[in-house]
Design an enzyme around this catalytic site. Structure first.
Site, PDB file in Angstrom:
ATOM      1  CE  LYS A 223       0.331  13.637   4.691  1.00 37.64           C
ATOM      2  NZ  LYS A 223       1.453  13.198   3.895  1.00 37.64           N
ATOM      3  NE  ARG A 259      -0.970   7.675   0.783  1.00 38.25           N
ATOM      4  CZ  ARG A 259      -1.520   7.898   1.971  1.00 38.25           C
ATOM      5  NH1 ARG A 259      -1.736   9.124   2.382  1.00 38.25           N
ATOM      6  NH2 ARG A 259      -1.852   6.892   2.756  1.00 38.25           N
TER       7      ARG A 259
HETATM    8  N1  HH2 Z   1       1.187  10.151   3.883  1.00 34.33           N
HETATM    9  C1  HH2 Z   1       0.644   9.286   4.752  1.00 34.33           C
HETATM   10  C2  HH2 Z   1       0.780   7.920   4.545  1.00 34.33           C
HETATM   11  N2  HH2 Z   1       1.456   7.423   3.480  1.00 34.33           N
HETATM   12  N3  HH2 Z   1       2.676   7.795   1.507  1.00 34.33           N
HETATM   13  C3  HH2 Z   1       3.222   8.656   0.644  1.00 34.33           C
HETATM   14  N4  HH2 Z   1       3.888   8.189  -0.433  1.00 34.33           N
HETATM   15  N5  HH2 Z   1       3.128  10.009   0.790  1.00 34.33           N
HETATM   16  C4  HH2 Z   1       2.473  10.550   1.856  1.00 34.33           C
HETATM   17  O1  HH2 Z   1       2.443  11.803   1.966  1.00 34.33           O
HETATM   18  C5  HH2 Z   1       1.872   9.676   2.802  1.00 34.33           C
HETATM   19  C6  HH2 Z   1       2.002   8.280   2.595  1.00 34.33           C
HETATM   20  C7  HH2 Z   1      -0.099   9.797   5.925  1.00 34.33           C
HETATM   21  O2  HH2 Z   1      -0.475   8.746   6.687  1.00 34.33           O
HETATM   22  P1  HH2 Z   1      -1.506   8.718   7.845  1.00 34.33           P
HETATM   23  O3  HH2 Z   1      -1.318   9.950   8.646  1.00 34.33           O
HETATM   24  O4  HH2 Z   1      -1.393   7.401   8.501  1.00 34.33           O
HETATM   25  O5  HH2 Z   1      -2.940   8.866   7.230  1.00 34.33           O
HETATM   26  P2  HH2 Z   1      -3.564   8.597   5.809  1.00 34.33           P
HETATM   27  O6  HH2 Z   1      -3.068   7.275   5.333  1.00 34.33           O
HETATM   28  O7  HH2 Z   1      -5.050   8.618   6.071  1.00 34.33           O
HETATM   29  O8  HH2 Z   1      -3.128   9.729   4.918  1.00 34.33           O
END
Ligand code: HH2
Length: 280
Positions: A223, A259
């Site tokens: 992140k 995650r």
């Molecule tokens: N972060 C992302 C997506 N889904 N779900 C949960 N429960 N917690 C999180 O911190 C979380 C999540 C980040 O999404 P994105 O930036 O689209 O990328 P990636 O899915 O590769 O992490």
């Protein structure tokens, strides 16, 4: 729904590792879809081999500024991948979606967890659908929506406000018929939070969220707050060290699952962390 995740006991076990499988093609041509399916399945197989305890399959990016995807397109991305993994592995599967139609289709294909970054607030029938499916649900905290969430978010005590908001969502879910033992909470690192001013105290005070008594899922992998702390402003693929540092902070606070993109390295870091804890 089949497999249900139960949280590990913090003292004896490490957090579960949830591997991220994104099915988000750039091309909508048939060729592109097929290539995306193959790539997602190959990634899923690799993450299982690397020691993932659960896989989170998503068909819509939630990155700041991301455009929404129609439900039928999103379902057409994730459902074949979920069905294909389920056909060859018993690993618990989660679907990362804010749409009840997609969650329903994913559950029918073999997913046992609904990971919703809107905490079941996106659609009028989200809560009722979660109750009906009987699956585990992840209620994640977010301010605004992915298009607007990074527009100058303001908090007083971010950790307290996030815990309060999630406790209220958990109450709403239970009032709608979701069983208490199915509910997971996630502080939503990076979702409507300033990169360092909000995300760091949120991670530092994760114990307050854990104290609510629900299993906590933490997503810190790659992140942007990590890039903000890196002397050279590392890009997403150069944030493994920071991702592991933040994951271990979560482990120390007692989160139930992490995650992550980098399963092998996270499993190794957690094994070392747990072994050192056990030697105290
Ligand atoms: N972060 C992302 C997506 N889904 N779900 C949960 N429960 N917690 C999180 O911190 C979380 C999540 C980040 O999404 P994105 O930036 O689209 O990328 P990636 O899915 O590769 O992490």
């Amino acid at each position: 729904m089949g497999l249900i995740m139960s949280p590990p006991t913090p003292a004896s076990a490490r957090p579960r590792v949830m591997g991220i499988v994104n099915v988000t093609p750039d091309s909508f041509s048939d060729g592109g879809r097929h290539a995306t399916f193959e790539a997602a399945l190959a990634l899923a197989r690799r993450l299982i081999a690397e020691g993932a305890d659960i896989l989170d399959v998503g068909g819509e990016s939630t990155r700041p500024g991301a455009e929404p995807v129609p439900a039928d397109v999103e379902a057409a991305r994730v459902v074949p991948v979920i069905a294909a993994i389920r056909a060859e592995s018993a690993i618990p599967l989660s679907v990362d979606t804010m749409k009840p139609q997609v969650a329903r289709a994913a559950a029918a294909a073999g997913a046992s967890m609904w990971n919703d970054v809107t905490a079941l607030a996106h659609a009028a029938d989200s809560l009722a659908t979660a109750a009906e499916l009987g699956c585990d649900v992840v209620l994640m905290h977010m301010r605004g929506d992915p298009r607007s969430m990074q527009h100058a978010p303001v908090y007083g005590d971010v950790a307290a406000e996030v815990a309060e908001a999630l406790a209220a969502r958990a109450q709403s879910a239970m009032a709608a018929g979701v069983a208490r033992e199915r509910i997971w909470l996630d502080p939503g690192v990076g979702f409507g939070k300033h990169r360092t001013r909000h995300n760091l105290p949120l991670i530092a005070h994760l114990d307050r969220l854990v104290a609510l008594g629900f299993p906590v899922l933490l997503g810190v992998s790659r992140k942007s707050f990590i890039g903000a702390l890196d002397p050279a402003g590392a890009g997403p693929r150069e944030r493994l060290g920071g991702s592991i540092a933040a994951a271990l902070a979560g482990a120390a606070a007692g989160v139930a699952a992490l995650r992550v993109h980098d399963v092998r390295e996270t499993v190794q870091a957690l094994s070392v962390w747990r072994a050192i804890e056990a030697a105290r």
